[in-house]
Scaffold this motif. Structure first.
Motif, PDB file in Angstrom:
ATOM      1  N   LEU A 140     -11.132   8.697  -3.588  1.00  0.00           N
ATOM      2  CA  LEU A 140     -10.942   7.151  -2.868  1.00  0.00           C
ATOM      3  C   LEU A 140     -12.382   6.453  -2.876  1.00  0.00           C
ATOM      4  N   ALA A 141     -12.655   5.388  -3.934  1.00  0.00           N
ATOM      5  CA  ALA A 141     -14.168   4.702  -3.618  1.00  0.00           C
ATOM      6  C   ALA A 141     -13.744   3.391  -2.882  1.00  0.00           C
ATOM      7  N   ARG A 142     -14.166   3.325  -1.741  1.00  0.00           N
ATOM      8  CA  ARG A 142     -14.160   2.021  -0.766  1.00  0.00           C
ATOM      9  C   ARG A 142     -15.455   0.464  -1.474  1.00  0.00           C
ATOM     10  N   PRO A 143     -15.345  -0.029  -2.230  1.00  0.00           N
ATOM     11  CA  PRO A 143     -16.329  -0.986  -2.170  1.00  0.00           C
ATOM     12  C   PRO A 143     -16.807  -1.996  -1.032  1.00  0.00           C
ATOM     13  N   LYS A 144     -18.181  -1.943  -0.852  1.00  0.00           N
ATOM     14  CA  LYS A 144     -17.979  -2.938   0.943  1.00  0.00           C
ATOM     15  C   LYS A 144     -17.794  -4.544   0.543  1.00  0.00           C
ATOM     16  N   ASP A 145     -18.552  -5.059  -0.779  1.00  0.00           N
ATOM     17  CA  ASP A 145     -18.156  -6.583  -1.262  1.00  0.00           C
ATOM     18  C   ASP A 145     -17.711  -6.771  -2.321  1.00  0.00           C
ATOM     19  N   PHE A 146     -17.990  -8.100  -2.385  1.00  0.00           N
ATOM     20  CA  PHE A 146     -17.022  -8.441  -4.465  1.00  0.00           C
ATOM     21  C   PHE A 146     -17.519  -8.079  -5.500  1.00  0.00           C
ATOM     22  N   LYS A 147     -18.706  -7.564  -4.765  1.00  0.00           N
ATOM     23  CA  LYS A 147     -20.021  -7.570  -6.025  1.00  0.00           C
ATOM     24  C   LYS A 147     -19.997  -5.750  -6.345  1.00  0.00           C
ATOM     25  N   GLU A 148     -19.845  -4.684  -5.058  1.00  0.00           N
ATOM     26  CA  GLU A 148     -19.221  -3.472  -5.032  1.00  0.00           C
ATOM     27  C   GLU A 148     -18.251  -3.431  -5.840  1.00  0.00           C
ATOM     28  N   GLN A 149     -17.284  -4.017  -5.568  1.00  0.00           N
ATOM     29  CA  GLN A 149     -15.473  -3.777  -5.687  1.00  0.00           C
ATOM     30  C   GLN A 149     -16.085  -3.859  -7.956  1.00  0.00           C
ATOM     31  N   ASP A 164      -9.676  -3.303   0.864  1.00  0.00           N
ATOM     32  CA  ASP A 164      -9.711  -3.788   2.269  1.00  0.00           C
ATOM     33  C   ASP A 164      -9.200  -2.815   3.690  1.00  0.00           C
ATOM     34  N   GLY A 165     -10.029  -1.580   2.845  1.00  0.00           N
ATOM     35  CA  GLY A 165      -9.958  -0.601   4.016  1.00  0.00           C
ATOM     36  C   GLY A 165      -9.168   0.234   4.784  1.00  0.00           C
ATOM     37  N   THR A 166      -7.980   0.194   4.103  1.00  0.00           N
ATOM     38  CA  THR A 166      -6.732   0.324   4.899  1.00  0.00           C
ATOM     39  C   THR A 166      -6.329   1.765   4.195  1.00  0.00           C
ATOM     40  N   PHE A 167      -6.434   2.594   3.514  1.00  0.00           N
ATOM     41  CA  PHE A 167      -5.798   3.946   3.015  1.00  0.00           C
ATOM     42  C   PHE A 167      -6.345   4.841   4.382  1.00  0.00           C
ATOM     43  N   VAL A 175      -4.625   4.704 -11.831  1.00  0.00           N
ATOM     44  CA  VAL A 175      -6.161   3.691 -10.885  1.00  0.00           C
ATOM     45  C   VAL A 175      -5.478   2.506 -10.101  1.00  0.00           C
ATOM     46  N   VAL A 176      -5.558   2.499  -8.457  1.00  0.00           N
ATOM     47  CA  VAL A 176      -5.096   1.853  -7.782  1.00  0.00           C
ATOM     48  C   VAL A 176      -6.302   0.980  -7.434  1.00  0.00           C
ATOM     49  N   ILE A 177      -6.115  -0.466  -7.866  1.00  0.00           N
ATOM     50  CA  ILE A 177      -6.796  -1.457  -6.944  1.00  0.00           C
ATOM     51  C   ILE A 177      -5.998  -1.863  -5.751  1.00  0.00           C
ATOM     52  N   ASP A 178      -7.127  -1.815  -4.006  1.00  0.00           N
ATOM     53  CA  ASP A 178      -5.940  -1.944  -3.305  1.00  0.00           C
ATOM     54  C   ASP A 178      -6.868  -2.383  -2.374  1.00  0.00           C
ATOM     55  N   THR A 179      -6.852  -4.188  -1.807  1.00  0.00           N
ATOM     56  CA  THR A 179      -6.427  -5.726  -2.509  1.00  0.00           C
ATOM     57  C   THR A 179      -6.759  -5.772  -3.362  1.00  0.00           C
ATOM     58  N   ILE A 180      -7.011  -6.007  -4.658  1.00  0.00           N
ATOM     59  CA  ILE A 180      -7.662  -6.961  -5.970  1.00  0.00           C
ATOM     60  C   ILE A 180      -9.007  -8.263  -4.681  1.00  0.00           C
ATOM     61  N   THR A 181      -7.701  -8.746  -4.275  1.00  0.00           N
ATOM     62  CA  THR A 181      -8.160 -10.505  -3.375  1.00  0.00           C
ATOM     63  C   THR A 181      -8.630 -10.166  -2.575  1.00  0.00           C
ATOM     64  N   PHE A 182      -9.033  -8.791  -1.089  1.00  0.00           N
ATOM     65  CA  PHE A 182      -9.463  -9.383  -0.054  1.00  0.00           C
ATOM     66  C   PHE A 182     -11.056  -9.705   0.008  1.00  0.00           C
ATOM     67  N   LEU A 183     -12.026  -8.745  -1.246  1.00  0.00           N
ATOM     68  CA  LEU A 183     -13.273  -9.068  -1.317  1.00  0.00           C
ATOM     69  C   LEU A 183     -13.289 -10.426  -1.064  1.00  0.00           C
ATOM     70  N   THR A 194       0.636  -1.538  -0.312  1.00  0.00           N
ATOM     71  CA  THR A 194       0.176   0.092  -0.255  1.00  0.00           C
ATOM     72  C   THR A 194       0.419   1.551  -0.072  1.00  0.00           C
ATOM     73  N   THR A 195       2.405   1.304   1.082  1.00  0.00           N
ATOM     74  CA  THR A 195       2.563   2.427   1.064  1.00  0.00           C
ATOM     75  C   THR A 195       3.761   2.752  -0.750  1.00  0.00           C
ATOM     76  N   LEU A 196       3.589   1.346  -1.329  1.00  0.00           N
ATOM     77  CA  LEU A 196       4.396   1.443  -2.817  1.00  0.00           C
ATOM     78  C   LEU A 196       3.049   2.487  -3.544  1.00  0.00           C
ATOM     79  N   ALA A 197       1.911   1.516  -3.826  1.00  0.00           N
ATOM     80  CA  ALA A 197       1.001   1.975  -4.436  1.00  0.00           C
ATOM     81  C   ALA A 197       0.866   3.571  -3.760  1.00  0.00           C
TER      82      ALA A 197
END
Ligand SMILES: Nc1ncnc2c1ncn2[C@@H]1O[C@H](COP(=O)(O)OP(=O)(O)OP(=O)(O)O)[C@@H](O)[C@H]1O
Ligand SMILES: [Mg+2]
Length: 236
Positions: free
Chosen positions: A87-96, A62-65, A114-122, A39-42
C-alpha cells in the motif's frame, strides 16, 4: 510460480469480455460515480493477482483502502493475500506524482499489477485550492498517465487507474472534469464505466468501445459481502 498472463476481475461475464481479465502491458481505466464499487473491483483484481503469486502496488490516493473489505473479498485467505499487496498513501498531488515517478524502483520482478485509486482525488483537491493552475495540473495528470502507460509496457504489468466522476454540479472541479476524463480515456487501452442502477446494491458495468473494431458490452453486477457477483435480472 506460473507465468502471469491475465488478472481476472473475478466477475465471470466481465472476464469473458476482457478475454480473461486485465492484460499485462495495458492501462485499464475504471470510472464512475461514488459508491459504484470501483475500489471493490480494483481490490478483486489485486486479490486475483495475489492468488497467482504476484504482488500489487496499491496507490490509495483517497485513503479508502480498507483491510476489512480486503479480508471479505479474500474469503479466508486474507493473510497470504495481504502479503502480496503493498500500500502507498500519497497525501497530496505532489506525493502522488512522486509515487508514480518512482514506480520502476519498487515495481520489480514479482509484481503483476499497479492500482491508482483514485487518480483524480488529490488532483481535484489541488484544483480547488489553486484554480489558476488548472492548465498546469491537467498537463501533470497527462504526464502521469503517459508514464503509467510506459511503465505498464516496459515492466509488462497491468495498470488499473480508478477515477471518480460526479453527476451533480458540486464544486469548481466540475468544469475541468470532462478534460480530466478525456485525458484518462486517451491513455487507457480498456475503459470500464460503472453506473448506479435503480437498485442501490446493483451496478451497471460497461466496457466501452475503444475503437471501431470493438463493440461496447454491458452487464449488471451485485455488490455483496464478498465483492461483486453476477446479477442477471436487473428489473428485480
Ligand atoms: N461488506 C460489504 N457488503 C456489502 N456492501 C458493501 C460491503 N463493503 C462495502 N460495501 C458497499 O460497496 C459499495 C461500493 O463501495 P466501493 O468503495 O467499492 O465504491 P467506490 O466506487 O470505490 O466508491 P468511491 O467513489 O466513494 O471511492 C458501497 O456502497 C459500500 O457501502
Ligand atoms: Mg473508491
Amino acid at each position: 510460480m506460473a507465468l502471469l498472463q491475465k488478472i481476472p476481475t473475478g466477475c465471470k461475464v466481465l472476464d469473458e469480455t476482457l478475454k480473461g481479465g486485465l492484460t499485462l502491458g495495458n492501462v485499464s481505466l475504471v470510472y464512475g460515480e461514488a459508491e459504484t464499487a470501483k475500489t471493490t473491483l480494483a481490490m478483486q483484481c489485486a486479490v486475483n493477482c495475489a492468488r497467482q503469486g504476484y504482488k500489487t502496488l496499491f496507490v490509495d490516493c483517497d485513503g479508502t483502502f480498507s483491510a476489512k473489505r480486503l479480508s471479505q473479498i479474500s474469503s479466508g485467505n486474507f493473510e497470504k493475500i495481504a502479503e502480496h499487496i503493498i500500500l502507498a498513501r500519497p497525501k497530496d498531488f505532489k506525493e502522488q506524482a512522486s509515487a508514480i515517478d518512482q514506480l520502476t524502483n519498487y515495481v520489480a520482478r514479482g509484481f503483476g499489477l499497479v492500482v491508482i485509486d483514485t487518480i483524480t482525488f488529490l488532483y481535484r483537491l489541488e484544483i480547488a485550492e489553486n484554480p489558476g493552475k488548472t492548465f498546469e495540473l491537467n498537463r501533470e495528470l497527462n504526464r502521469q498517465m503517459a508514464w503509467l502507460a510506459q511503465v505498464a509496457k516496459m515492466q509488462k504489468i497491468a495498470v488499473l487507474v480508478v477515477s471518480q466522476v460526479r453527476s451533480v454540479f458540486e464544486d469548481a472541479y466540475v468544469d475541468v472534469e470532462p478534460v480530466a476524463t478525456r485525458v484518462l480515456k486517451f491513455w487507457a487501452d480498456v475503459i470500464i464505466a460503472m453506473k448506479p442502477s435503480e437498485n442501490l446494491k446493483v451496478v451497471k458495468v460497461t466496457v466501452e468501445k475503444k475503437s471501431e473494431a470493438t463493440q461496447p458490452f454491458s452487464c449488471y453486477l451485485k455488490i455483496c459481502e464478498t465483492g461483486l457477483s453476477e446479477y442477471s435480472n436487473p428489473s428485480v
